[in-house]
Motif scaffolding. Structure first.
Motif, PDB file in Angstrom:
ATOM      1  N   LEU A   1     132.927 -38.817  23.244  1.00 46.88           N
ATOM      2  CA  LEU A   1     133.416 -37.524  23.333  1.00 46.88           C
ATOM      3  C   LEU A   1     132.428 -36.692  24.017  1.00 46.88           C
ATOM      4  N   LEU A   2     132.895 -35.795  24.998  1.00 41.84           N
ATOM      5  CA  LEU A   2     132.402 -34.773  25.713  1.00 41.84           C
ATOM      6  C   LEU A   2     132.619 -33.469  25.248  1.00 41.84           C
ATOM      7  N   VAL A   3     131.493 -32.678  24.926  1.00 43.96           N
ATOM      8  CA  VAL A   3     131.402 -31.249  24.527  1.00 43.96           C
ATOM      9  C   VAL A   3     130.484 -30.476  25.536  1.00 43.96           C
ATOM     10  N   ALA A   4     131.223 -29.579  26.072  1.00 42.02           N
ATOM     11  CA  ALA A   4     130.641 -28.752  27.087  1.00 42.02           C
ATOM     12  C   ALA A   4     130.729 -27.280  26.961  1.00 42.02           C
ATOM     13  N   SER A   5     129.486 -26.415  27.060  1.00 42.10           N
ATOM     14  CA  SER A   5     129.444 -25.219  27.006  1.00 42.10           C
ATOM     15  C   SER A   5     129.129 -24.518  28.471  1.00 42.10           C
ATOM     16  N   ASP A   6     128.811 -23.585  28.620  1.00 40.47           N
ATOM     17  CA  ASP A   6     128.203 -23.082  29.932  1.00 40.47           C
ATOM     18  C   ASP A   6     127.232 -23.370  30.392  1.00 40.47           C
ATOM     19  N   SER A   7     126.190 -24.013  29.765  1.00 39.59           N
ATOM     20  CA  SER A   7     125.015 -24.381  30.234  1.00 39.59           C
ATOM     21  C   SER A   7     124.642 -25.755  30.071  1.00 39.59           C
TER      22      SER A   7
ATOM     23  N   ASP B   1     141.554 -28.342  26.157  1.00 38.79           N
ATOM     24  CA  ASP B   1     140.483 -27.725  26.237  1.00 38.79           C
ATOM     25  C   ASP B   1     140.589 -26.795  24.988  1.00 38.79           C
ATOM     26  N   THR B   2     139.544 -26.451  24.626  1.00 43.30           N
ATOM     27  CA  THR B   2     139.566 -25.421  23.431  1.00 43.30           C
ATOM     28  C   THR B   2     138.446 -24.693  23.381  1.00 43.30           C
ATOM     29  N   SER B   3     138.490 -23.278  23.244  1.00 44.65           N
ATOM     30  CA  SER B   3     137.500 -22.325  23.149  1.00 44.65           C
ATOM     31  C   SER B   3     137.542 -21.981  21.659  1.00 44.65           C
ATOM     32  N   THR B   4     136.030 -22.217  21.224  1.00 41.94           N
ATOM     33  CA  THR B   4     136.019 -21.640  19.756  1.00 41.94           C
ATOM     34  C   THR B   4     134.494 -21.157  19.557  1.00 41.94           C
ATOM     35  N   GLY B   5     134.640 -20.555  18.312  1.00 41.21           N
ATOM     36  CA  GLY B   5     133.330 -19.919  17.830  1.00 41.21           C
ATOM     37  C   GLY B   5     133.271 -19.627  16.306  1.00 41.21           C
TER      38      GLY B   5
ATOM     39  N   ASP C   1     143.766 -39.747  23.961  1.00 41.09           N
ATOM     40  CA  ASP C   1     145.011 -39.679  24.454  1.00 41.09           C
ATOM     41  C   ASP C   1     145.795 -40.647  23.442  1.00 41.09           C
ATOM     42  N   ASP C   2     145.187 -41.424  22.858  1.00 36.58           N
ATOM     43  CA  ASP C   2     146.075 -42.192  21.738  1.00 36.58           C
ATOM     44  C   ASP C   2     146.237 -41.915  20.531  1.00 36.58           C
ATOM     45  N   GLY C   3     145.768 -40.638  20.364  1.00 36.42           N
ATOM     46  CA  GLY C   3     146.150 -39.907  18.872  1.00 36.42           C
ATOM     47  C   GLY C   3     145.158 -40.656  17.694  1.00 36.42           C
ATOM     48  N   LEU C   4     144.432 -41.482  18.139  1.00 35.64           N
ATOM     49  CA  LEU C   4     143.785 -42.197  16.814  1.00 35.64           C
ATOM     50  C   LEU C   4     142.219 -41.297  16.523  1.00 35.64           C
ATOM     51  N   PHE C   5     142.074 -40.659  17.253  1.00 38.21           N
ATOM     52  CA  PHE C   5     140.788 -39.630  17.205  1.00 38.21           C
ATOM     53  C   PHE C   5     141.058 -38.109  17.421  1.00 38.21           C
ATOM     54  N   ALA C   6     140.535 -37.358  16.558  1.00 41.00           N
ATOM     55  CA  ALA C   6     140.821 -36.097  16.790  1.00 41.00           C
ATOM     56  C   ALA C   6     139.349 -35.129  16.248  1.00 41.00           C
ATOM     57  N   THR C   7     139.120 -34.250  16.945  1.00 37.06           N
ATOM     58  CA  THR C   7     138.084 -33.318  16.587  1.00 37.06           C
ATOM     59  C   THR C   7     138.159 -31.855  16.562  1.00 37.06           C
ATOM     60  N   HIS C   8     137.236 -31.069  16.021  1.00 41.70           N
ATOM     61  CA  HIS C   8     137.239 -29.848  16.300  1.00 41.70           C
ATOM     62  C   HIS C   8     135.730 -29.217  15.934  1.00 41.70           C
ATOM     63  N   ILE C   9     135.301 -27.856  16.354  1.00 44.13           N
ATOM     64  CA  ILE C   9     134.094 -27.454  16.066  1.00 44.13           C
ATOM     65  C   ILE C   9     134.034 -26.112  15.134  1.00 44.13           C
ATOM     66  N   SER C  10     133.391 -26.121  14.225  1.00 39.59           N
ATOM     67  CA  SER C  10     133.498 -24.878  13.407  1.00 39.59           C
ATOM     68  C   SER C  10     132.034 -24.593  13.062  1.00 39.59           C
ATOM     69  N   GLY C  11     131.790 -23.449  14.186  1.00 43.10           N
ATOM     70  CA  GLY C  11     130.347 -22.926  14.050  1.00 43.10           C
ATOM     71  C   GLY C  11     129.486 -24.009  14.847  1.00 43.10           C
ATOM     72  N   LYS C  12     128.506 -24.584  14.259  1.00 43.80           N
ATOM     73  CA  LYS C  12     127.606 -25.583  14.929  1.00 43.80           C
ATOM     74  C   LYS C  12     127.961 -26.894  14.549  1.00 43.80           C
TER      75      LYS C  12
ATOM     76  N   VAL D   1     129.489 -21.811  20.969  1.00 45.46           N
ATOM     77  CA  VAL D   1     130.359 -21.420  21.831  1.00 45.46           C
ATOM     78  C   VAL D   1     130.595 -22.354  22.921  1.00 45.46           C
ATOM     79  N   VAL D   2     131.783 -23.151  22.551  1.00 48.88           N
ATOM     80  CA  VAL D   2     132.175 -24.416  23.426  1.00 48.88           C
ATOM     81  C   VAL D   2     133.314 -24.105  24.406  1.00 48.88           C
ATOM     82  N   LYS D   3     133.048 -24.511  25.715  1.00 53.38           N
ATOM     83  CA  LYS D   3     134.173 -24.533  26.644  1.00 53.38           C
ATOM     84  C   LYS D   3     135.048 -25.498  26.885  1.00 53.38           C
ATOM     85  N   THR D   4     134.571 -26.751  26.620  1.00 49.95           N
ATOM     86  CA  THR D   4     135.638 -27.802  27.020  1.00 49.95           C
ATOM     87  C   THR D   4     135.285 -29.047  25.964  1.00 49.95           C
ATOM     88  N   VAL D   5     136.277 -29.756  25.538  1.00 51.24           N
ATOM     89  CA  VAL D   5     136.052 -30.931  24.467  1.00 51.24           C
ATOM     90  C   VAL D   5     137.153 -31.761  25.094  1.00 51.24           C
TER      91      VAL D   5
END
Length: 477
Positions: free
Chosen positions: A73-79, A2-6, A17-28, A52-56
């Motif tokens: 890829l799943l990206v979840a916020s509170d709503s 999980d990552t909380s970011t803003g 899980d295989d390390g072949l993909f990676a992601t992060h969020i910067s703003g939107k 503001v993202v709760k789960t990736v």
């Protein structure tokens, strides 16, 4: 992970899980990196609706030798939950108007299933992206991965429930989630469940306060055995179970061993033919120096350079402080990919990695003693190589062990973390099968260990920072 970011938050990368993909969020901006160890590496950027993202989370790889082209890829916020297709990073589906206080969100058995655990453990919702329909399971006991699981290959779903005073185990059909069996558990406070990798068994363990109690069920939920510890042990000294781990399903497609990590620091090894204890491993340095290789970390310069030196049992014991307070017990247990070795860490000596050979009569093969607590152990997915990740307040370093070579400690050319905490993950199916991620909060590097002129160095293939790919080239020894 999980990552909380803003806006303005440091880089927090999520790895598949295989390390072949990676992601992060910067703003939107949603940034996706693929094939990080390849010359054909790619960076995709898309616009996310939330800042503001709760789960990736990435959808899991079911068969690591044949990665699915339907990875998502799943990206979840509170709503809101957004599901992205990894190919070209396109939005695939959205689930909106979530109830507030969601505890956990993740993929189900397939890329087109989403599990949502609601506040206060009132229910778990299963959303089908194929049909648009949803189903519910009430009163899940936990929202984390120890509270539920899918049977390997056939994908039946098992989950622990706590509707009232008793623990329940329910088993459900794939996709429809119709009930197969419902079992009232004879537990005081069940702590988790795990399917065996061959799909034949479900193990459920009780709270440590109940003493050793592990329930073994068949795949359809029939109680097969109840393990309460070795028969020769006085129950008044039984401090209970801390964690369990199955050996992998090897060439014979069977999980041969169930390891029971105890609060007293012992590990009971159960053979799965009878689920009786065949051997108990104890975290005690051997009195016979020839029985195991003991390696001690030592610093060779004021700059933080370190190496392993062979040590005696007595010197290793003196370097290993006893844990002065709770929680006591086995902290890490992880099998090698072929199931012939087991690596462990016990909180009584949190700076020691114990490596056991399970061929024939189990025995201690090696012990590695460090200056700082061990944070993580990672076996190579197909060979007998172990990465050891210890908290490092000096330079970022990785420790590597193999049964056929001297262990090494190698500096990694990345930004130093003030906390001394790093993460490691092997890459599976990449062009370089020895490549791995080494991560801090600010930067992730991909590389491998190479040897030149009797010196081992970390060769950087790529680095990911908040600005994207780039960073370092070359190596550091």
């Amino acid at each position: 992970m999980d990552t909380s970011t803003g806006i303005g938050a440091p880089l927090a990368l999520t790895l598949s899980d295989d390390g072949l993909f990676a992601t992060h969020i910067s703003g939107k901006d949603l940034l996706l990196y693929s094939n990080p160890a390849s010359e054909n590496k790619k960076l995709h950027v898309a616009r996310n609706k939330e800042t503001v993202v709760k789960t990736v989370r990435f959808s899991p790889t079911r068969d690591l030798t044949r990665p699915s082209i339907e990875r998502r890829l799943l990206v979840a916020s509170d709503s809101r939950i957004s599901v992205w297709q990894l190919d070209q990073l396109q939005l695939f589906a959205e689930i909106e108007n979530l109830e507030p206080g969601t505890l956990n969100t993740e993929f189900g058995a397939y890329e087109n299933e989403i599990l949502v655990f609601h506040a206060w453990h009132t229910k778990m919702a299963i959303h089908s992206l194929d049909t648009g329909h949803s189903s519910m399971i009430k009163s899940p006991k936990f929202s984390h991965h120890l509270g539920f699981g899918y049977r390997p290959q056939t994908r039946q779903f098992a989950i622990l429930l706590k509707p009232e005073s008793s623990d329940l185990l329910t088993i459900h059909e794939p996709q429809s989630y119709s009930l197969i069996n419902r079992v009232v558990l004879p537990t005081f406070d069940a702590q988790g469940l795990k399917w065996s990798p061959d799909g034949r068994w479900i193990a459920v363990w009780d709270a440590a306060s109940s003493g050793t109690k592990v329930l073994i069920f068949t795949a359809d939920g029939q109680l097969f055995r109840t393990y309460t510890g070795p028969s020769e042990v006085d129950e008044s000294f039984d401090l209970g179970v801390k964690l369990i781990e199955w050996s992998p399903a090897g060439n014979v497609r069977a999980s041969d061993i169930l390891a029971i990590g105890k609060v007293n620091g012992n590990i009971d090894l159960l053979r799965t033919r009878t689920f009786s204890c065949s051997t108990t491993l104890s975290h005690v340095f051997p009195s016979d120096q020839s029985s195991a290789k003991i390696w001690r970390e030592r610093y060779t310069s004021a700059l933080g350079d370190a190496e392993y030196a062979e040590a005696t049992s007595s010197s290793a014991f003196n370097m290993s402080p006893e844990c002065l307070g709770p929680p006591r017990g086995v902290q890490i247990m992880t099998f090698s990919s072929d199931g012939t070795m087991l690596a462990t860490v016990d909180t009584a000596r949190y700076n020691v990695v114990w490596i056991w050979s399970l061929n024939g009569t189990p025995r201690l093969l090696s012990a590695l003693v460090h200056e700082q607590p061990v944070r993580q152990l990672a076996w190579h997915p197909s060979t007998q190589q172990l990465l050891i990740n210890a908290i490092s307040n000096n330079l970022p370093t990785i420790r590597w062990w193999s049964p056929n070579d001297y262990p090494v400690i190698v500096q990694v050319p990345t930004q130093r973390s003030e906390s001394g905490k790093y993460e490691v993950k092997w890459l599976v199916g990449s062009e370089n099968d020895s490549a791995f991620w080494f991560a801090s909060a600010e930067e992730y590097v991909v590389g491998y260990l190479s040897e030149l002129d009797d010196k081992v160095a970390f060769e950087v293939l790529n680095a990911v920072t908040s600005q994207g790919y780039g960073g370092h080239t070359g190596s550091i020894s």
